[in-house]
Design a protein around this motif. Structure first.
Motif, PDB file in Angstrom:
ATOM      1  N   ALA A   1       1.031  -1.263  -0.009  1.00 44.15           N
ATOM      2  CA  ALA A   1       0.082   0.129   0.128  1.00 44.15           C
ATOM      3  C   ALA A   1       0.691   1.394   0.178  1.00 44.15           C
ATOM      4  N   VAL A   2       1.947   1.324   0.802  1.00 44.58           N
ATOM      5  CA  VAL A   2       2.920   2.516   0.871  1.00 44.58           C
ATOM      6  C   VAL A   2       3.365   2.671  -0.529  1.00 44.58           C
ATOM      7  N   ARG A   3       3.986   1.392  -1.129  1.00 45.45           N
ATOM      8  CA  ARG A   3       4.604   1.494  -2.482  1.00 45.45           C
ATOM      9  C   ARG A   3       3.613   2.178  -3.477  1.00 45.45           C
ATOM     10  N   TYR A   4       2.324   1.580  -3.315  1.00 42.77           N
ATOM     11  CA  TYR A   4       1.584   2.065  -4.434  1.00 42.77           C
ATOM     12  C   TYR A   4       1.357   3.474  -4.363  1.00 42.77           C
ATOM     13  N   VAL A   5       1.072   4.000  -3.339  1.00 42.82           N
ATOM     14  CA  VAL A   5       0.906   5.543  -2.984  1.00 42.82           C
ATOM     15  C   VAL A   5       1.991   6.321  -3.564  1.00 42.82           C
ATOM     16  N   ARG A   6       3.234   5.812  -3.246  1.00 49.02           N
ATOM     17  CA  ARG A   6       4.478   6.534  -3.558  1.00 49.02           C
ATOM     18  C   ARG A   6       4.644   6.470  -5.190  1.00 49.02           C
ATOM     19  N   ASP A   7       4.253   5.410  -5.704  1.00 45.11           N
ATOM     20  CA  ASP A   7       4.222   5.233  -7.166  1.00 45.11           C
ATOM     21  C   ASP A   7       3.235   6.164  -7.748  1.00 45.11           C
ATOM     22  N   LYS A   8       2.050   6.395  -7.179  1.00 45.67           N
ATOM     23  CA  LYS A   8       1.163   7.288  -7.714  1.00 45.67           C
ATOM     24  C   LYS A   8       1.537   8.795  -7.540  1.00 45.67           C
ATOM     25  N   GLU A   9       2.335   8.945  -6.607  1.00 47.55           N
ATOM     26  CA  GLU A   9       2.783  10.381  -6.294  1.00 47.55           C
ATOM     27  C   GLU A   9       3.870  10.702  -7.306  1.00 47.55           C
ATOM     28  N   LEU A  10       4.716   9.648  -7.737  1.00 47.38           N
ATOM     29  CA  LEU A  10       5.789  10.060  -8.673  1.00 47.38           C
ATOM     30  C   LEU A  10       4.918  10.144 -10.036  1.00 47.38           C
ATOM     31  N   ARG A  11       3.966   9.283 -10.169  1.00 44.88           N
ATOM     32  CA  ARG A  11       3.310   9.573 -11.587  1.00 44.88           C
ATOM     33  C   ARG A  11       2.600  10.850 -11.687  1.00 44.88           C
ATOM     34  N   ARG A  12       2.131  11.299 -10.378  1.00 45.34           N
ATOM     35  CA  ARG A  12       1.581  12.803 -10.399  1.00 45.34           C
ATOM     36  C   ARG A  12       2.625  13.785 -10.726  1.00 45.34           C
ATOM     37  N   LEU A  13       3.722  13.598 -10.061  1.00 41.98           N
ATOM     38  CA  LEU A  13       4.750  14.618 -10.223  1.00 41.98           C
ATOM     39  C   LEU A  13       5.251  14.547 -11.769  1.00 41.98           C
ATOM     40  N   SER A  14       5.082  13.479 -12.362  1.00 39.93           N
ATOM     41  CA  SER A  14       5.914  13.404 -13.741  1.00 39.93           C
ATOM     42  C   SER A  14       4.865  14.185 -14.493  1.00 39.93           C
ATOM     43  N   GLU A  15       3.547  13.892 -14.281  1.00 43.37           N
ATOM     44  CA  GLU A  15       2.578  14.872 -15.118  1.00 43.37           C
ATOM     45  C   GLU A  15       2.724  16.150 -14.840  1.00 43.37           C
ATOM     46  N   ALA A  16       2.830  16.707 -13.641  1.00 43.08           N
ATOM     47  CA  ALA A  16       3.244  18.175 -13.115  1.00 43.08           C
ATOM     48  C   ALA A  16       4.133  18.773 -13.614  1.00 43.08           C
ATOM     49  N   THR A  17       5.200  18.053 -13.662  1.00 42.22           N
ATOM     50  CA  THR A  17       6.462  18.512 -14.152  1.00 42.22           C
ATOM     51  C   THR A  17       6.797  18.472 -15.505  1.00 42.22           C
ATOM     52  N   GLY A  18       5.971  17.673 -16.344  1.00 39.34           N
ATOM     53  CA  GLY A  18       6.106  17.145 -17.578  1.00 39.34           C
ATOM     54  C   GLY A  18       7.221  16.523 -18.048  1.00 39.34           C
ATOM     55  N   THR A  19       8.102  15.733 -17.026  1.00 39.10           N
ATOM     56  CA  THR A  19       9.218  15.119 -17.294  1.00 39.10           C
ATOM     57  C   THR A  19       9.154  13.802 -16.445  1.00 39.10           C
TER      58      THR A  19
END
Lengths: 40, 574
Positions: free
Chosen positions: B360-378
């Motif tokens: 569960a912790v890893r899932y949320v961290r992965d989701k956050e990294l994906r969100r940041l990828s979208e937000a930063t466009g990289t």
């Protein structure tokens, strides 16, 4: 120097190289055992 | 960082420059400057070989990789002992007796000037530009840790390495590498000690290993034979053997270390040191990454380890960020409790509970990294920031400076050897060889210093311009990787195939690189094989050959093509 002359080892040196090859196999065995014993 | 840390870091950089340059004044010719007058003992060269191979990125990425995944990366180095034995008994005595400066020099005698210039030229172009990445990658991480602009950390690394490599020559490189290796080892062992020391009461090494094992993080050997899988025993021993033979036997950055040996035995022993120490060292670095993962089970970590640069993005959505963080913290404390329960009972049910809370912790961290990828466009990835984050937030003052010095040391020890090797090839293979008038020793020595300076400036400029030239550098790196297996093939033709002549060698080298290029474009999708162009790779397709296997493909093609061409040429002559 002849390009194709093989390099000949003295007996004493040979032991050192056998040791390194054995160590190479030991590393493989170690990682295998480490995975089996602790990764579960 | 405290003033004490800054003091330690600056003292390290100043000492490195002083230590590297002071030996340079004794050099009277390029034999002293590039080969240390053939006077080096085996242990100094051996440590330099190891320090050259361990760049800052392998140092920080390997811990990050073990943190994110597991320890299978160690298998890449399983071929090192075998490769070192083969090299010590074949190419090392050959180079040593030939008294050469550059690895490509020996190719001229057999295959003519063309082959020598082609291989040396490919080395110069690929290594020269790749050096830009070797400087820029740690500079990125260090800029974030130190709170400095990127261009300053690039200049610190570039200028420090250039000054002492230019003035000190290969003696300066080896001397500083020895100390840099010592600082790196200290950094790794101290970090491991500190992780253990900061664990909560009741959680010792045995409990940490038990928890890491339950999450599958201690997986360090995979027997699964799959050519598209990066790390398994087969790619690590069979395919990686060709990479290691090529890297230690035909790459000037490494070959130059043992050309400085005072005796053949010293040259051989310097390689055997890596054979003994490389696997354990990599194992410990990866184990440190796993232990950091266990550490963050008991000391709740951040959602992303790249915190500093994200303040702007997170400030735009303060409420969302607070919610995400509190959700993540709740999951983390559930995991802490599950871990403690599992350590106490050791029961299967509590193990499953621990595994699930971790997922569960890893899932949320992965989701956050994906969100940041979208937000930063990289492509947002924090693998390289985990170890630096741990250093900055958990270590005591004074030690932080020393461990950051260790990251600088890892970067410098790879850059200095590359600069020195680039200068050697430019002077020995090109300037001295093609210049008709023979000049004095002092002239060539000055030219060597100047060429080190020029390569230092080129590499630093490439690092500074990396944003704009990224695609060029990637392309060059890729060409470099096509070159690796193939160049080994040329050396095998030189040593063991008497009838192969110069033209056949050039044809073989070019075919080897082309076959590797095609193999790298092969993809597998739904169990079928495809050959794609560079731009039309469908989503979900997987590369057919993992990068390690490209090396035996290159070597095999070169040997086969060279042999067949020479037979055909002999028949047409008849």
């Amino acid at each position: 120097m002849n390009f194709y002359k093989p390099y000949i080892l003295r007996m004493q040196e040979r032991r050192k190289y056998y040791f390194i090859i054995a160590l190479g196999f030991f590393f493989i065995m170690f990682l295998w055992l480490f995975t089996i014993l602790f990764n579960h | 960082m405290s003033i004490l840390d800054w003091f330690v870091l600056l003292a390290f950089l100043a000492y490195t420059i002083w230590d590297g340059t002071r030996s340079g004044s004794k050099a009277a010719s390029i034999r002293d400057y590039f080969l240390a007058g053939r006077s080096m003992p085996w242990w100094a060269m051996g440590l330099s070989v190891m320090a050259t191979q361990a760049s800052a990125i392998t140092f920080i990425s390997a811990t990050g990789l073990a943190f994110m995944e597991d320890m299978r990366f160690v298998q890449v180095y399983l071929a090192v002992p075998f490769a070192m034995v083969i090299l010590s008994l074949t190419i090392v005595p050959f180079f040593y007796k030939k008294e050469v400066y550059s690895a490509y020099e020996v190719l001229e005698e057999r295959f003519g000037l063309g082959t020598r210039l082609l291989t040396s030229g490919l080395f110069l172009v690929s290594r020269g530009l790749a050096l830009g990445t070797v400087i820029a990658a740690p500079a990125y991480v260090l800029a974030l840790i130190l709170g400095l602009p990127l261009w300053i950390t690039i200049l610190i690394i570039g200028i420090t390495a250039t000054i002492y490599t230019m003035l000190g020559g290969v003696v300066g490189v080896i001397k500083t590498d020895v100390k840099q290796m010592a600082i790196m080892l200290f950094g790794v062992f101290f970090a491991l000690f500190w992780v253990w020391y900061k664990m909560p009461p009741g959680i010792g090494m045995a409990e940490s290993v038990q928890l890491a094992g339950a999450l599958g993080k201690l997986n360090s050997l995979s027997l699964n034979f799959d050519i598209s899988d990066k790390y398994n025993l087969w790619s690590g021993v069979l395919a990686s053997l060709f990479l290691m033979l090529s890297y230690f036997g035909s790459d000037q950055t490494q070959v130059q270390r043992y050309l400085t040996a005072k005796s053949l035995k010293d040259a051989q022993n310097s390689l055997l040191l890596s054979a003994v120490a490389k696997v354990p060292m990599q194992f410990i670095i990866l184990f440190l990454g796993v232990m950091m993962y266990i550490f963050y089970i008991f000391h709740p970590g951040p959602l992303s380890f790249r915190t500093a640069e994200l303040e702007g993005y997170n400030a735009q959505d303060e409420i969302g960020q607070t919610l995400r963080e509190s959700h993540f913290n709740a999951l983390q404390s559930a995991r802490t409790n599950a871990a403690l329960a599992y350590v106490e009972s050791g029961a299967d049910a509590s193990k499953a509970e621990f595994y699930e809370t971790d997922a569960a912790v890893r899932y949320v961290r992965d989701k956050e990294l994906r969100r940041l990828s979208e937000a930063t466009g990289t492509e947002f990835n924090d693998t390289n920031y985990i170890f630096p984050y741990f250093i900055i937030t958990e270590m005591p003052a004074g030690i932080i400076g020393l461990i950051i010095a260790a990251i600088f040391a890892a970067a410098l020890s790879s850059i200095d050897s590359a600069l020195n090797a680039l200068s050697t090839c430019s002077i020995v293979d090109w300037y001295q060889r093609l210049h008709r008038r023979k000049r004095s020793d002092i002239h060539y020595l000055r030219a060597s210093r100047l060429s080190t300076l020029i390569w230092g400036i080129v590499a630093t400029a490439a690092a500074l311009a990396l944003g704009e030239t990224n695609s060029i550098i990637e392309l060059v790196n890729q060409i470099g990787s096509y070159f690796y297996g193939s160049i080994l093939g040329v050396f095998i033709l030189m040593l063991y195939f008497r009838k192969v002549h110069g033209k056949a060698a050039v044809i073989a080298l070019i075919s080897g690189m082309m076959v590797v290029f095609l193999a790298d474009l092969m993809y597998v999708q739904h169990g079928s094989m495809f050959l794609f162009g560079v731009h039309d790779i469908p989503a979900g397709a997987q590369k057919m050959w993992s990068y390690l296997w490209l090396n035996p493909i290159g070597t095999g093609t070169v040997v086969l093509v060279g042999w067949v061409t020479s037979i055909l040429a002999a028949q047409t002559q008849r």
